[in-house]
Design an enzyme around this catalytic site. Sequence first.
Site, PDB file in Angstrom:
ATOM      1  N   ASP A  94       0.908  -1.299   0.046  1.00  0.00           N
ATOM      2  CA  ASP A  94      -0.196   0.099  -0.091  1.00  0.00           C
ATOM      3  C   ASP A  94       0.904   1.200   0.178  1.00  0.00           C
ATOM      4  OD1 ASP A  94      -2.107   1.782   0.096  1.00  0.00           O
ATOM      5  OD2 ASP A  94      -2.764   1.170   1.960  1.00  0.00           O
ATOM      6  N   PHE A  98      -3.545   5.854   3.290  1.00  0.00           N
ATOM      7  CA  PHE A  98      -4.554   5.596   3.851  1.00  0.00           C
ATOM      8  C   PHE A  98      -4.045   6.043   5.482  1.00  0.00           C
ATOM      9  CE2 PHE A  98      -6.885   2.895   6.831  1.00  0.00           C
ATOM     10  CZ  PHE A  98      -8.202   3.305   6.673  1.00  0.00           C
ATOM     11  N   ASP A 148      -2.447   8.280  -3.135  1.00  0.00           N
ATOM     12  CA  ASP A 148      -3.604   9.135  -3.429  1.00  0.00           C
ATOM     13  C   ASP A 148      -3.822   9.758  -2.063  1.00  0.00           C
ATOM     14  OD1 ASP A 148      -3.999   6.563  -2.101  1.00  0.00           O
ATOM     15  OD2 ASP A 148      -6.119   6.522  -2.822  1.00  0.00           O
ATOM     16  N   GLN A 191     -10.784   7.112  -6.981  1.00  0.00           N
ATOM     17  CA  GLN A 191     -11.592   7.684  -5.909  1.00  0.00           C
ATOM     18  C   GLN A 191     -12.861   8.270  -6.470  1.00  0.00           C
ATOM     19  OE1 GLN A 191     -11.101   7.186  -2.826  1.00  0.00           O
ATOM     20  NE2 GLN A 191      -9.024   6.794  -2.540  1.00  0.00           N
ATOM     21  N   GLY A 218     -11.437   4.237  -1.302  1.00  0.00           N
ATOM     22  CA  GLY A 218     -12.694   4.903  -0.445  1.00  0.00           C
ATOM     23  C   GLY A 218     -13.873   4.387  -0.203  1.00  0.00           C
ATOM     24  N   ASP A 268      -8.416  -7.376  -0.020  1.00  0.00           N
ATOM     25  CA  ASP A 268      -7.597  -7.566   1.128  1.00  0.00           C
ATOM     26  C   ASP A 268      -8.089  -6.930   2.306  1.00  0.00           C
ATOM     27  OD1 ASP A 268      -6.043  -4.653   2.246  1.00  0.00           O
ATOM     28  OD2 ASP A 268      -6.844  -4.508   0.476  1.00  0.00           O
ATOM     29  N   CYS A 306     -15.027 -27.541   8.395  1.00  0.00           N
ATOM     30  CA  CYS A 306     -13.962 -27.075   7.964  1.00  0.00           C
ATOM     31  C   CYS A 306     -12.813 -27.996   8.263  1.00  0.00           C
ATOM     32  CB  CYS A 306     -13.621 -25.761   8.845  1.00  0.00           C
ATOM     33  SG  CYS A 306     -11.899 -25.058   8.415  1.00  0.00           S
ATOM     34  N   CYS A 308      -9.231 -27.386   7.969  1.00  0.00           N
ATOM     35  CA  CYS A 308      -8.305 -26.640   8.470  1.00  0.00           C
ATOM     36  C   CYS A 308      -7.519 -27.528   9.478  1.00  0.00           C
ATOM     37  CB  CYS A 308      -8.090 -25.028   8.811  1.00  0.00           C
ATOM     38  SG  CYS A 308      -9.085 -24.756  10.359  1.00  0.00           S
ATOM     39  N   CYS A 311      -9.295 -27.003  13.055  1.00  0.00           N
ATOM     40  CA  CYS A 311     -10.450 -27.725  13.267  1.00  0.00           C
ATOM     41  C   CYS A 311     -10.518 -29.049  13.101  1.00  0.00           C
ATOM     42  CB  CYS A 311     -11.366 -27.252  12.301  1.00  0.00           C
ATOM     43  SG  CYS A 311     -12.021 -25.473  12.023  1.00  0.00           S
ATOM     44  N   HIS A 337      -7.451 -19.904  11.427  1.00  0.00           N
ATOM     45  CA  HIS A 337      -8.683 -20.546  10.824  1.00  0.00           C
ATOM     46  C   HIS A 337      -9.319 -19.366  10.181  1.00  0.00           C
ATOM     47  CE1 HIS A 337     -12.792 -22.393  10.846  1.00  0.00           C
ATOM     48  NE2 HIS A 337     -13.232 -20.764  11.106  1.00  0.00           N
TER      49      HIS A 337
END
Length: 379
Positions: A94, A98, A148, A191, A218, A268, A306, A308, A311, A337
């Site tokens: 990034d 922000f 930005d 934006q 935004g 993300d 699940c 994973c 779990c 998880h």
Amino acid sequence: MSAVTYELIKVCKQSGARLGKLHTPHGTFDTPMFMPVGTLATVKTMSPEELKEMGAGVILSNTYHLWLRPGEDIVEEAGGLHQFMNWDQGILTDSGGFQVFSLSDLREIKEEGVHFRNHLNGEKLFLSPEKSIAIQNSLGSDIMMAFDECPPYPATYDYMKDSVERTSRWAERCLTANENPERQALFGIVQGGEFEALRKQSASELTSLDFPGYAIGGLSVGEPKDIMNRILEYTTPLLPSDKPRYLMGVGSPDSLIDGAIRGIDMFDCVLPTRIARNGTCMTSEGRLVIRNAKYARDFTPLDHNCDCHVCKTYTRAYIRHLVKANETFGFRLTSYHNLYFLIKLMERVRAAIWEDRLLDFKEEFFESYGFNKPNAKNF
């Protein structure tokens, strides 16, 4: 040839969602995809090996935070972020914009950049488009973001128009400043708030600069979900179909599906790890707050559906004990998880696109998760 390219594989006949591949210098990744956030060159409590194990492809780090500590010069000396954090797959950084606008109450926006104070010690700092790109060049990410202005929500039309025009001018300066375009792709950020005319203006100005990819910024800043979806519906079609489209800061399960339906390829968010550290888990049957007393003697998995390793190995009662006792291992388990849940959700989304049934999948998932219930709890 751009460092990052997008390959469109299929468009879902039922929903219009896109199935594609993101080609980067550090691998090719299927889209739509969720990207875990590793702000300070680490996804909180997770090891790179665990992220690979669960199927993560691209992860994020943050220019502003790494500039402050340890410093981009140290990361560059280490061989770049990939070497520094032992991650041989994709990295997106990034721009720091922000954070400049969200963490500092004292800031002054000028055409050359932003004067503000370090949120850690109050030191005076200055960040410009050129400085942001220079830091990202030193970090060596595969995808860099243009610097930005991140306007507040809500904002007036006049404020937003000035902001959009400044962001476009800064975007052009970012392109000029990129010293490694053959190794690091730079994405522009559209934006415009909730104003359709300004979104169109921003998209027009940025696409004329021919970035290799575009983000929609935004959003997920406090606006209702229906407004976010409406903005996506008229903004996404303004972006080139042969380049990746990235919705910044979005990570709730419903928004990932709704975003994919509206043509988004990349997402993300810090959400899965942030709520995990509060003891909140995403499951196939909805939101589960493991701290609740009713799980004290519950010796079943977090999510019965699940597979994973959390779990398959640990019980709700044990994880609740760890979280209540403030044990780091408990937060590692809930974080693993939640990240696994979202990464596998996107696999299911991609399968539904391939089968031309994403709208049906959405209905099934929303029903199972509880989004269709009155007063359903989201994140």
